[in-house]
Design an enzyme around this catalytic site. Structure first.
Site, PDB file in Angstrom:
ATOM      1  N   ASP A 347       0.857  -1.200   0.000  1.00  0.00           N
ATOM      2  CA  ASP A 347       0.000   0.000   0.000  1.00  0.00           C
ATOM      3  C   ASP A 347       0.886   1.240   0.000  1.00  0.00           C
ATOM      4  OD1 ASP A 347       0.899  -0.621   2.593  1.00  0.00           O
ATOM      5  OD2 ASP A 347      -0.731   0.478   3.531  1.00  0.00           O
ATOM      6  N   HIS A 668       1.725  -9.151  -2.908  1.00  0.00           N
ATOM      7  CA  HIS A 668       0.702  -8.099  -2.997  1.00  0.00           C
ATOM      8  C   HIS A 668       1.374  -6.713  -2.999  1.00  0.00           C
ATOM      9  CE1 HIS A 668      -3.223  -6.241  -2.129  1.00  0.00           C
ATOM     10  NE2 HIS A 668      -2.564  -5.455  -1.296  1.00  0.00           N
ATOM     11  N   ASP A 716       0.766 -17.766  -3.544  1.00  0.00           N
ATOM     12  CA  ASP A 716       1.558 -16.730  -4.221  1.00  0.00           C
ATOM     13  C   ASP A 716       0.704 -16.027  -5.267  1.00  0.00           C
ATOM     14  OD1 ASP A 716       3.619 -15.117  -5.053  1.00  0.00           O
ATOM     15  OD2 ASP A 716       4.396 -16.591  -6.477  1.00  0.00           O
ATOM     16  N   GLU A 725       1.966 -10.509   1.264  1.00  0.00           N
ATOM     17  CA  GLU A 725       2.373  -9.121   1.048  1.00  0.00           C
ATOM     18  C   GLU A 725       3.891  -9.024   1.201  1.00  0.00           C
ATOM     19  OE1 GLU A 725      -0.328  -6.332   2.676  1.00  0.00           O
ATOM     20  OE2 GLU A 725       0.744  -4.602   1.891  1.00  0.00           O
TER      21      GLU A 725
HETATM   22  O1  9MR Z   1       2.054  -6.773   9.559  1.00  0.00           O
HETATM   23  C1  9MR Z   1       0.820  -6.416  10.122  1.00  0.00           C
HETATM   24  C2  9MR Z   1       0.281  -7.579  10.908  1.00  0.00           C
HETATM   25  O2  9MR Z   1       1.124  -7.866  12.004  1.00  0.00           O
HETATM   26  C3  9MR Z   1      -1.130  -7.265  11.398  1.00  0.00           C
HETATM   27  O3  9MR Z   1      -1.673  -8.414  12.009  1.00  0.00           O
HETATM   28  C4  9MR Z   1      -1.998  -6.834  10.217  1.00  0.00           C
HETATM   29  C5  9MR Z   1      -3.417  -6.483  10.606  1.00  0.00           C
HETATM   30  O4  9MR Z   1      -3.444  -5.367  11.427  1.00  0.00           O
HETATM   31  O5  9MR Z   1      -1.412  -5.727   9.565  1.00  0.00           O
HETATM   32  C6  9MR Z   1      -0.142  -5.993   9.041  1.00  0.00           C
HETATM   33  O6  9MR Z   1       0.367  -4.843   8.491  1.00  0.00           O
HETATM   34  C7  9MR Z   1      -0.166  -4.363   7.275  1.00  0.00           C
HETATM   35  C8  9MR Z   1      -0.549  -2.916   7.518  1.00  0.00           C
HETATM   36  O7  9MR Z   1      -1.620  -2.860   8.397  1.00  0.00           O
HETATM   37  C9  9MR Z   1      -0.833  -2.155   6.232  1.00  0.00           C
HETATM   38  N1  9MR Z   1       0.247  -2.289   5.308  1.00  0.00           N
HETATM   39  C10 9MR Z   1       0.557  -3.675   4.986  1.00  0.00           C
HETATM   40  C11 9MR Z   1       0.941  -4.433   6.236  1.00  0.00           C
HETATM   41  C12 9MR Z   1       1.365  -5.871   5.923  1.00  0.00           C
HETATM   42  O8  9MR Z   1       0.330  -6.679   5.519  1.00  0.00           O
END
Ligand code: 9MR
Length: 750
Positions: A347, A668, A716, A725
């Site tokens: 993102d 992602h 994947d 991601e």
């Molecule tokens: O890495 C984060 C993970 O530990 C959390 O459980 C999750 C849900 O809150 O969010 C992950 O972080 C994401 C972030 O919120 C937005 N950018 C992408 C991150 C990786 O997926």
């Protein structure tokens, strides 16, 4: 190069009889539909709230296993407030059983529909009910007059003058076609580190087999000659994969070469090398990842062939920032220039808590290896050649951003850091950074973000002092200010609900962030205030070595590790160092017991979001135990841990782009979106995928992986944002560990 093949088997359910089809409520139809396949994803809310959506006038959350929402009063129509799920497939002439549990307090009308997702919103099933506060189950059957891949199931709950509360559960639509059945291609049943084994290191493999007694294994060189053989070790059923497995240990074989294969139970592994140089390359690639994640700067074709793109978020249309970013409405009355930094992941958000651990781990890698390991010019970035090691230049790009997130003097909460800055609404894929049209907003300051700033700024003050005294001083001032502001506002937590347009990074326990920040401030200044704080913290002596490892929300380990390895006069430092060995011994024991050699076995047998990052962080603890003790077993643990990431796993794939014959490549991301747009690149070499995640929060994973054993909870595919991601905080331990493996003897410090 072979690529994993996805096999989708769509099995059409046995056709219903003509009688059953003739009426929506025919008794036979209802019974048969009830036994049909489930079409609703996560209707029991065991996997959080995804893929359910809601109108923007409400929030929802899982409470006691149900999806609950406060419904506002004062709306006119049922459809003014909706909770729904999209992409529900309907097969023409099939009969379905639709049912759900609902509780309303006070009782208010609920209209549950299965409908066309666009004008004229044709309704195929309607349940009008007024649930009681104690709740009840409602159901109907219907025969679909259409074939539709994307019907909607919606609960229209607007139209009440007064506010009320709704809870839903067990939402079910049974019947129709069997959902897609996904079976990953896992290749040969002998699982090896496809990238390579270090000649002097441990060499282990895992065989998936039905055999329950030991069988012969053979190691062949590239010419097909058997160069070693032995017996497998039966390991029974591995809970992380649900497979019966044996392990193979061929550590004693040390001759370097390429194209080795292992054979056992009639299967031949993918080829692998025995050699010693790939960690040099991985160290550089894992660090080069950061330049292409940069915001606010053009990515140059001459520096990254195939990855050039214009600068993102510099206020050039259609971008709306990040040069003068306002707060969310009502949060502050100023704007901040927060250009720069790294995009967090796939993102376009930038989050202080996650930027904090990421930049810390890069600086910690430098702090350990210094100029012996890290050179100017090696990362081929715009700053290369400036006399400063590139890893520090890259870290500074992020640290400058973190500094810019501090609330200015004279404003409420001065000295704290805003938790994050991101788009007002979530954007779709693909979307290059410079094309993002969303307004950007600063979210409220949080104590966690403030302490991340204090910790990293204190560390930066220490490490940049020899290169740029003014920058070091600016960091120390910011760190002190942040510390004071956090002490004055110790419990301002970022809420879980703040997840529209960006991730929440919510955290309601920041005692660990306090400990980490105090540790860094102490190591930089030696001052009594910080020393006393560290010594009094419960995290200083408590058992912080979680089986789930450490991460952005669990940072006590960062403080403990830093106090153990960065030289200081801390009273009782020997005990701190000894405690790192205790943590490492725990992870070594886990690894020994694991037939895939994984130093990660979370209680409950559920893998976390970004599990690969947790695996790596447990390896960081082992690596530092090796630095402290010089004991070979810890180094071996780290080397064996890499086998898992490079293919010795249930999916028989590497999780690092460009490393291994079959490797993650569709992580992602809005700009490495090759899977969606062939003109865009895949992620660069050296990009770690988050990896198996038992909670499979994204709809794609929920459709494909339902009921997965932990190691299989991964796909994947670019749409699988909860398993696949890429992020700045996952590549940072990859860079740290690969740097360590190129230099397992600590060049400095004792
Ligand atoms: O890495 C984060 C993970 O530990 C959390 O459980 C999750 C849900 O809150 O969010 C992950 O972080 C994401 C972030 O919120 C937005 N950018 C992408 C991150 C990786 O997926």
């Amino acid at each position: 190069m072979t690529r994993p093949i996805r096999r989708l088997a769509v099995i059409v359910a046995a056709a219903l009889t003509a009688t059953a089809l003739s009426g929506a409520t025919a008794p036979g139809a209802s019974a048969r539909a009830d036994e049909g396949p489930e079409q609703i994803v996560n209707g029991t809310f065991d996997a959080g709230t995804a893929p359910w959506w809601h109108t923007s006038n409400i929030e929802f959350a899982v409470q006691d296993g149900r999806l609950c929402a406060d419904i506002p009063g004062g709306t006119a129509n049922p459809w003014d407030v909706i909770i729904g799920q999209n992409d529900v497939p309907l097969v023409q002439d099939e009969t379905y059983a639709f049912s759900f549990f609902a509780a309303a307090d006070p009782g208010r009308p609920v209209r549950a529909l299965v409908q066309l997702p666009q004008d004229p919103w044709t309704q195929y099933a309607v349940v009008n009910t007024q649930p009681a506060p104690s709740g009840g189950t409602h159901s109907t059957t219907f025969t679909s007059p259409v074939a539709l891949p994307n019907a909607q199931v919606v609960f229209q709950v607007g139209g009440s003058a007064e506010p009320w509360r709704l809870c839903l559960d067990d939402i079910s639509l049974k019947g129709g076609a069997e959902p897609e059945e996904y079976e990953p291609d896992t290749g040969p049943r002998v699982r090896v580190n496809m990238v390579g084994y270090l000649p002097g290191g441990p060499k282990n493999a895992t065989v998936v087999t039905e055999l329950t007694t030991a069988t012969t294994w053979k190691l062949k060189n590239s010419g097909g000659k058997v160069v070693a053989s032995g017996k497998t070790r039966p390991r029974g059923t591995d809970v992380s994969s649900g497979q019966n497995v044996h392990s193979i240990d061929f550590s004693w074989y040390t001759r370097p070469g390429t194209g080795y294969t292992l054979e056992a139970d009639g299967e031949t592994s993918r080829p692998f090398d025995i050699g010693g140089t790939f960690y040099q390359q991985l160290r550089v690639d894992a660090l080069k990842f950061y330049y292409t994640q940069r915001s606010g700067i053009e990515i140059r074709e001459d520096l990254r062939p195939g990855y050039a793109r214009p600068a993102g978020h510099l206020g050039v249309a259609p971008n709306q920032g990040d040069t003068r970013v306002p707060c969310q409405p009502g949060v502050c009355d100023y704007t901040l220039d927060v250009r720069g930094g790294w995009y967090d992941a796939g993102d376009h958000g930038k989050y202080v808590v996650n930027g904090g651990i990421s930049v810390h781990q890069l600086m910690a890698a430098y702090e350990r290896g210094r100029r012996t390991v890290f050179k100017d010019g090696e990362l081929v970035i715009p700053e290369s050649g400036n006399g400063v090691p590139d890893i520090l230049d890259e870290a500074r790009w992020e640290q400058e951003f973190l500094l810019s997130m501090q609330v200015p003097d004279g404003k409420p909460y001065a000295g704290m850091a805003h938790h994050k800055i991101h788009d007002r609404e979530w954007t779709g894929l693909p979307l290059l950074p410079h094309l993002d049209p969303q307004p950007r907003e600063l979210h409220p300051p949080s104590t966690a973000a403030t302490l991340n700033l204090a910790a990293t700024a204190a560390q930066a003050a220490r490490l940049f002092a020899p290169y740029d005294k003014a920058f070091a001083a600016r960091n120390l001032t910011a760190a002190r200010k942040a510390w004071a502001a956090a002490k004055a506002n110790p419990q301002i937590y970022a809420p879980a609900s703040d997840s529209v347009g960006g991730g929440a990074y919510n955290d309601d326990n920041v005692t660990d962030e306090f400990y980490w920040a105090a540790a860094e401030l102490y190591l930089t200044t030696g001052e009594k205030e910080f020393r006393d704080f560290v010594l009094a913290s419960p995290h200083h002596t408590g058992d912080i070595w979680r089986d789930r490892g450490f991460d952005w929300g669990n940072t006590a380990q960062l403080g403990r590790l830093q106090l153990a390895v960065v030289p200081s006069k801390l009273p009782g430092r020997a005990a701190v160092r000894a405690s790192v060995l205790q943590g490492a011994d725990k992870y070594l024991a886990t690894q020994k017991a694991h037939p895939y050699g994984l130093p990660y076995a979370p209680t409950g047998n559920t893998y976390d979001w970004g599990s690969n990052n947790l695996v790596l962080n447990n390896m960081v603890v082992m690596a530092l135990a090796h630095d402290i003790s010089g004991k070979r077993k810890y180094l071996d643990g780290v080397i064996e841990g890499m086998d898992y990431l490079f293919g010795r796993n249930a999916l028989n794939q590497s999780y690092v782009t460009g490393y291994g014959e079959v490797a993650s490549r569709n992580q992602h991301s809005r700009w490495y979106a090759h899977q969606l747009d062939a003109s865009l690149p895949n992620p660069p070499r050296g990009t770690l995928a988050g990896g198996p995640n038992s909670a499979i929060q994204d709809p794609l994973a929920q459709r494909l992986l339902r009921g997965c054993a932990p190691q299989f909870c991964y796909v994947d595919d670019i749409e699988s944002w909860s398993t696949n991601e890429l992020t700045i905080n996952w590549n940072s331990p990859l860079a740290w560990v690969s740097a360590y493996l190129t230099s397992p003897r600590p060049p400095h410090r004792g």
